[in-house]
Write a protein that holds these residues in place. Structure first.
Motif, PDB file in Angstrom:
ATOM      1  N   HIS A 272      -2.104   1.166   4.375  1.00  0.00           N
ATOM      2  CA  HIS A 272      -1.432   1.125   3.070  1.00  0.00           C
ATOM      3  C   HIS A 272      -2.073   2.108   2.096  1.00  0.00           C
ATOM      4  N   ARG A 273      -3.384   2.212   2.126  1.00  0.00           N
ATOM      5  CA  ARG A 273      -4.065   3.140   1.206  1.00  0.00           C
ATOM      6  C   ARG A 273      -3.745   4.588   1.558  1.00  0.00           C
ATOM      7  N   HIS A 274      -3.576   4.878   2.789  1.00  0.00           N
ATOM      8  CA  HIS A 274      -3.348   6.257   3.222  1.00  0.00           C
ATOM      9  C   HIS A 274      -1.854   6.574   3.195  1.00  0.00           C
ATOM     10  N   GLY A 275      -1.149   6.259   4.254  1.00  0.00           N
ATOM     11  CA  GLY A 275       0.272   6.571   4.276  1.00  0.00           C
ATOM     12  C   GLY A 275       1.068   5.847   3.215  1.00  0.00           C
ATOM     13  N   GLY A 276       0.748   4.569   2.983  1.00  0.00           N
ATOM     14  CA  GLY A 276       1.532   3.778   2.049  1.00  0.00           C
ATOM     15  C   GLY A 276       1.475   4.290   0.628  1.00  0.00           C
ATOM     16  N   MET A 277       0.302   4.409   0.067  1.00  0.00           N
ATOM     17  CA  MET A 277       0.154   4.826  -1.320  1.00  0.00           C
ATOM     18  C   MET A 277       0.475   6.300  -1.507  1.00  0.00           C
ATOM     19  N   VAL A 278       0.114   7.118  -0.539  1.00  0.00           N
ATOM     20  CA  VAL A 278       0.391   8.554  -0.662  1.00  0.00           C
ATOM     21  C   VAL A 278       1.884   8.817  -0.629  1.00  0.00           C
ATOM     22  N   SER A 279       2.637   8.062   0.157  1.00  0.00           N
ATOM     23  CA  SER A 279       4.088   8.291   0.230  1.00  0.00           C
ATOM     24  C   SER A 279       4.751   8.116  -1.127  1.00  0.00           C
ATOM     25  N   GLN A 280       4.185   7.255  -1.970  1.00  0.00           N
ATOM     26  CA  GLN A 280       4.753   7.028  -3.299  1.00  0.00           C
ATOM     27  C   GLN A 280       4.524   8.211  -4.236  1.00  0.00           C
ATOM     28  N   ARG A 281       3.562   9.042  -3.915  1.00  0.00           N
ATOM     29  CA  ARG A 281       3.229  10.168  -4.780  1.00  0.00           C
ATOM     30  C   ARG A 281       3.913  11.457  -4.352  1.00  0.00           C
ATOM     31  N   MET A 282       4.447  11.497  -3.167  1.00  0.00           N
ATOM     32  CA  MET A 282       5.067  12.712  -2.648  1.00  0.00           C
ATOM     33  C   MET A 282       6.570  12.677  -2.921  1.00  0.00           C
ATOM     34  N   PRO A 283       7.108  13.720  -3.524  1.00  0.00           N
ATOM     35  CA  PRO A 283       8.502  13.678  -3.993  1.00  0.00           C
ATOM     36  C   PRO A 283       9.542  13.535  -2.889  1.00  0.00           C
TER      37      PRO A 283
END
Length: 330
Positions: A272-283
């Motif tokens: 969640h910290r890696h793919g999960g949270m980062v996906s929310q920041r990538m347009p």
């Protein structure tokens, strides 16, 4: 009194003999590893660096570049994905310093690695690729997309390591560079005893799913146990937090369509910290969770990876088509 006067001569001779025997056994172990797992692809020299590359599928058309994770080599994802990707033009790469690829001297970083991979893509004239990155290879894939956007049209990340402060490096990675103990680890302990640890590591990487039969042999993972390869990987892992901290603030500027595929039961990293949270920041990122899968989910779910490639490739081409029809913004 000299130290040599305090140590019985027989002990000195015995210790020297033990070191010589151990050194010989370790050299033989390394030779056996290289004999068991010889290079099975072509070597391409890029900017004076010899890279081990396998190209499969059609000779022309859209290409997929596959970047393996830490402690690995191109045979690992090839074992998982090759049968499913038979219709695709795929470039499988031993990342620099791992497998049979060389690594240039000097400080190494994802930035330097991405630059060298970009030059490889230019050399073999792939055109813009869809890049697949697993685990630490995911961080390299995003670096390639950020630094060389003209060469990456879309991205697929499998259980990627993307955010800093994922924990300290394992002690043996750091200790591999200590005086005295470091050479002992890299030249003696790892070649002679490393396969047992590799087997237990594979169990963790696949948990809760089973490790495929003959996984270590078929993926050529023991290549990691050679001193230079071990040190290259250990150096990467020692500095992983620094590398990710350096690049993670740029993820918002990554505009290629990106599919992030996470395993809900991943025990290697906090997905969640890696793919999960980062996906929310990538347009233009989409997040996909695979239930019941572990960190090496690409082995048991290759069709999900291929479907993701097709989707992000289509998104990239739709965007290119819309831009061509509307022209540049005023």
């Amino acid at each position: 009194m000299p130290l040599t006067d305090l140590i019985p001569a027989g002990l000195v001779v015995g210790l020297a003999a033990l070191i010589a025997i151990t050194w010989t056994l370790a050299r033989r172990a390394i030779t056996r590893i290289e004999t068991r797992f010889p290079p099975k692809a072509e070597f391409i020299t890029v900017d004076g660096v010899r890279l081990h590359v396998r190209q499969t599928g059609p000779k022309t058309g859209p290409a997929v570049l596959v970047l393996h994770g830490a402690a690995s080599n191109l045979e690992e994802p090839h074992l998982a994905l090759a049968d499913t990707f038979t219709g695709e033009r795929v470039i499988w790469l031993d990342r620099p310093g791992l497998g049979w690829s060389d690594r240039p001297d000097g400080l190494w970083s994802p930035q330097r690695e991405a630059a060298l991979i970009a030059r490889l893509l230019e050399t073999i004239e792939t055109g813009p690729v869809t890049v697949i990155g697993h685990s630490w290879g995911g961080a390299i894939a995003l670096r390639l997309a950020m630094d060389h956007p003209d060469q990456v049209e879309s991205v697929v990340l499998i259980a990627p390591a993307l955010s800093a402060w994922i924990g300290d490096a394992a002690w043996f990675n750091t200790a591999s560079f200590w005086p005295v103990l470091g050479p002992l680890i890299t030249h003696f302990i790892v070649p002679l005893m490393g396969e047992g640890q590799a087997r237990s590591g594979a169990v963790s990487a696949f948990h809760p799913e089973p490790v495929p039969d003959n996984y270590l042999e078929n993926s050529a993972l023991p290549l990691l146990l050679r001193p230079s390869t071990w040190r290259a990987n250990a150096r990467d892992m020692m500095e992983v937090n620094h590398h990710l901290e350096t690049q993670e603030d740029r993820y918002e500027d990554t505009h290629q369509p990106t599919a992030i595929i996470n395993a809900r039961a991943d025990t290697v990293l906090w997905a969640h910290r890696h793919g999960g949270m980062v996906s929310q920041r990538m347009p233009r990122a989409s997040l996909h969770w695979v239930s019941g899968a572990g960190h090496n989910l690409h082995h048991h779910h290759p069709a999900i990876i291929l479907e993701a490639v097709h989707k992000v490739r289509e998104q990239a081409r739709n965007t290119a088509g819309n831009t061509a029809m509307t022209g540049p913004a005023a």
